[in-house]
Structure formats: C-alpha cells, structure tokens
Write a protein that holds these residues in place. Structure first.
Motif, PDB file in Angstrom:
ATOM      1  N   VAL A   1       1.058  -1.320  -0.025  1.00  0.00           N
ATOM      2  CA  VAL A   1      -0.339  -0.305   0.006  1.00  0.00           C
ATOM      3  C   VAL A   1       1.261   1.198   0.126  1.00  0.00           C
ATOM      4  CG1 VAL A   1      -2.409  -1.140   1.358  1.00  0.00           C
ATOM      5  CG2 VAL A   1       0.091   0.027   2.798  1.00  0.00           C
ATOM      6  N   MET A   2       0.074   2.325  -0.577  1.00  0.00           N
ATOM      7  CA  MET A   2       1.101   3.823  -0.206  1.00  0.00           C
ATOM      8  C   MET A   2       0.850   4.555   0.723  1.00  0.00           C
ATOM      9  SD  MET A   2       2.903   2.975  -3.394  1.00  0.00           S
ATOM     10  CE  MET A   2       3.095   4.822  -3.998  1.00  0.00           C
ATOM     11  N   ASP A   3      -0.496   4.379   1.487  1.00  0.00           N
ATOM     12  CA  ASP A   3      -0.845   4.924   2.671  1.00  0.00           C
ATOM     13  C   ASP A   3      -0.878   3.936   3.745  1.00  0.00           C
ATOM     14  OD1 ASP A   3      -0.404   7.860   1.116  1.00  0.00           O
ATOM     15  OD2 ASP A   3      -2.695   7.254   0.060  1.00  0.00           O
ATOM     16  N   LYS A   4      -1.322   4.311   4.904  1.00  0.00           N
ATOM     17  CA  LYS A   4      -1.212   3.910   5.764  1.00  0.00           C
ATOM     18  C   LYS A   4      -3.215   3.393   5.418  1.00  0.00           C
ATOM     19  CE  LYS A   4      -3.164   5.478  10.480  1.00  0.00           C
ATOM     20  NZ  LYS A   4      -2.671   6.257  10.989  1.00  0.00           N
ATOM     21  N   ARG A   5      -3.042   1.766   5.900  1.00  0.00           N
ATOM     22  CA  ARG A   5      -4.460   0.894   5.590  1.00  0.00           C
ATOM     23  C   ARG A   5      -4.788   0.434   6.971  1.00  0.00           C
ATOM     24  NH1 ARG A   5      -4.903  -4.741   2.513  1.00  0.00           N
ATOM     25  NH2 ARG A   5      -8.097  -4.214   1.532  1.00  0.00           N
ATOM     26  N   ILE A   6      -5.919   0.342   7.511  1.00  0.00           N
ATOM     27  CA  ILE A   6      -6.929   0.296   8.368  1.00  0.00           C
ATOM     28  C   ILE A   6      -7.973  -1.142   8.099  1.00  0.00           C
ATOM     29  CG2 ILE A   6      -7.226  -0.524  10.764  1.00  0.00           C
ATOM     30  CD1 ILE A   6      -6.653   3.034  10.550  1.00  0.00           C
ATOM     31  N   ILE A   7      -7.884  -2.174   8.074  1.00  0.00           N
ATOM     32  CA  ILE A   7      -9.000  -3.416   8.399  1.00  0.00           C
ATOM     33  C   ILE A   7      -9.708  -3.759   9.353  1.00  0.00           C
ATOM     34  CG2 ILE A   7      -8.961  -3.959   5.971  1.00  0.00           C
ATOM     35  CD1 ILE A   7      -7.915  -6.685   6.785  1.00  0.00           C
ATOM     36  N   LEU A   8     -10.693  -4.346   9.221  1.00  0.00           N
ATOM     37  CA  LEU A   8     -11.164  -5.400   9.984  1.00  0.00           C
ATOM     38  C   LEU A   8     -11.601  -6.029   9.307  1.00  0.00           C
ATOM     39  CD1 LEU A   8     -13.000  -4.555  13.492  1.00  0.00           C
ATOM     40  CD2 LEU A   8     -13.028  -6.440  12.604  1.00  0.00           C
ATOM     41  N   ALA A   9     -10.767  -7.550   9.954  1.00  0.00           N
ATOM     42  CA  ALA A   9     -11.123  -9.111   8.842  1.00  0.00           C
ATOM     43  C   ALA A   9     -11.659 -10.220   9.899  1.00  0.00           C
ATOM     44  CB  ALA A   9      -9.694  -9.691   8.521  1.00  0.00           C
ATOM     45  N   PHE A  10     -13.042 -10.586   9.450  1.00  0.00           N
ATOM     46  CA  PHE A  10     -12.959 -11.830  10.419  1.00  0.00           C
ATOM     47  C   PHE A  10     -13.796 -12.638   9.389  1.00  0.00           C
ATOM     48  CE2 PHE A  10     -16.160  -8.933   8.365  1.00  0.00           C
ATOM     49  CZ  PHE A  10     -17.176  -9.368   7.369  1.00  0.00           C
ATOM     50  N   ASN A  11     -13.859 -13.900   9.572  1.00  0.00           N
ATOM     51  CA  ASN A  11     -13.873 -15.102   9.663  1.00  0.00           C
ATOM     52  C   ASN A  11     -15.426 -15.932  10.314  1.00  0.00           C
ATOM     53  OD1 ASN A  11     -12.317 -16.329   7.707  1.00  0.00           O
ATOM     54  ND2 ASN A  11     -11.380 -16.937   9.499  1.00  0.00           N
ATOM     55  N   LEU A  12     -16.792 -15.575   9.761  1.00  0.00           N
ATOM     56  CA  LEU A  12     -18.270 -16.088  10.162  1.00  0.00           C
ATOM     57  C   LEU A  12     -18.045 -17.896  10.510  1.00  0.00           C
ATOM     58  CD1 LEU A  12     -20.157 -13.311   8.288  1.00  0.00           C
ATOM     59  CD2 LEU A  12     -19.159 -13.559  10.695  1.00  0.00           C
ATOM     60  N   LYS A  13     -18.357 -18.667  10.547  1.00  0.00           N
ATOM     61  CA  LYS A  13     -18.627 -19.985  11.450  1.00  0.00           C
ATOM     62  C   LYS A  13     -20.311 -20.210  10.511  1.00  0.00           C
ATOM     63  CE  LYS A  13     -18.731 -19.835  15.827  1.00  0.00           C
ATOM     64  NZ  LYS A  13     -18.393 -19.744  17.685  1.00  0.00           N
ATOM     65  N   GLN A  14     -20.766 -21.560  10.214  1.00  0.00           N
ATOM     66  CA  GLN A  14     -21.205 -22.528   9.750  1.00  0.00           C
ATOM     67  C   GLN A  14     -23.135 -21.687  10.778  1.00  0.00           C
ATOM     68  OE1 GLN A  14     -22.520 -23.051   7.077  1.00  0.00           O
ATOM     69  NE2 GLN A  14     -20.286 -24.047   6.882  1.00  0.00           N
TER      70      GLN A  14
END
Length: 160
Positions: free
Chosen positions: A145-158
C-alpha cells in the motif's frame, strides 16, 4: 446489501455501515496495544492473538449489524504502514462459511484471484465502512500500500 460477481460464478456481498467518529483511530490504538508488528510485511495485527475484535464490546457495537456475535469464528484488526502487504491466501476451514473485511480507510480493496485463471485478479475502490463478505475458498491478497491502510477482517462460522 448488494451482490456483485467477482468471477462467474463467484460472488461477493457488499454493504456499507456507519462508523462512529473516532472509532477508526480507537481500533488502530487497540490493534497496536494488543497486537504485534509483522516486520517483513509491515503491518500491525491482532490475528492469532487472544484478543478477538468481536469480543470487545465497543468494537462489537459496530459489528453487530454484520452478524450475531456467536457466528464470528475470529476477527482481527490490521494496520498497514506504507509498503505493508499481505501475501495471497484464503481462509478455507471446515467450519468457516464466510470471510470478510470491514474497510476502515479509503482506497483500493483487497485483490481477489480468479480461480479459473489464477493470473487474473480484480479489486475496486472502497470507502470507510464498506463491508465485503466472500466464500472463504477464494484466494485474496493486498499488494504493498502507498498510504496507511486499516481493516477489520473476520471469519464467520456455519450458522443454522
């Protein structure tokens, strides 16, 4: 919520949720306090830490529009420094029914790989609050990335 074809027949669902003032900065501080820095890939992450983002009440207050708390298998915040990246991977596990990302900075989204033509990828522009969910089998990555990047990632269960 809308659906968009990634590569036929793969789809991605898209939505945008409201992010309270100061919440992104608070997530960044939380990540740096409870996460670790991955020097080789130049980002902070709470992935694989005992601190799951959906387990933090002030974070889950925003996430509750995405899914019930007990359907989150895992969730984490990542703060990329300029030059930060994540190599190609997927979230394939028996109990995972979906993977996703809440984008907390504007810019290019995650890149997705066409399973039939691995040399082809797609991405698009995202805004703060965009939520994307996809099949956990789909390979994806974030180039530097060129600039700061912020994410909130997740996995969902069945979920029944």
């Amino acid at each position: 919520m809308s659906e968009e074809e990634l590569f036929p027949p793969l789809i991605i669902t898209r939505d945008n949720i409201s992010i309270p003032d100061g919440w992104v900065e608070k997530c960044e501080e939380w990540c740096k306090k409870y996460g670790k820095y991955v020097d080789q890939e130049r980002f902070w992450t709470t992935f694989n830490s005992p601190n799951k983002a959906h387990g933090v009440p002030w974070i889950y207050k925003v996430l509750e529009v995405i899914a019930p708390q007990d359907t989150f298998d895992n969730s984490w915040v990542q703060v990329y420094d300029p030059g930060g990246f994540i190599p190609i991977h997927n979230h394939s596990q028996d109990e995972i029914s979906g993977s996703g990302c809440l984008f907390l900075t504007e810019g290019k989204s995650t890149y997705f790989q066409d399973p039939l033509h691995p040399n082809q990828t797609t991405s698009s522009h995202v805004k703060v609050g965009d939520v994307w969910t996809w099949d956990p089998e789909v390979y994806h990555f974030s180039p530097p990335v060129m600039d700061k990047r912020i994410i909130l990632a997740f996995n969902l269960k069945q979920y029944e």
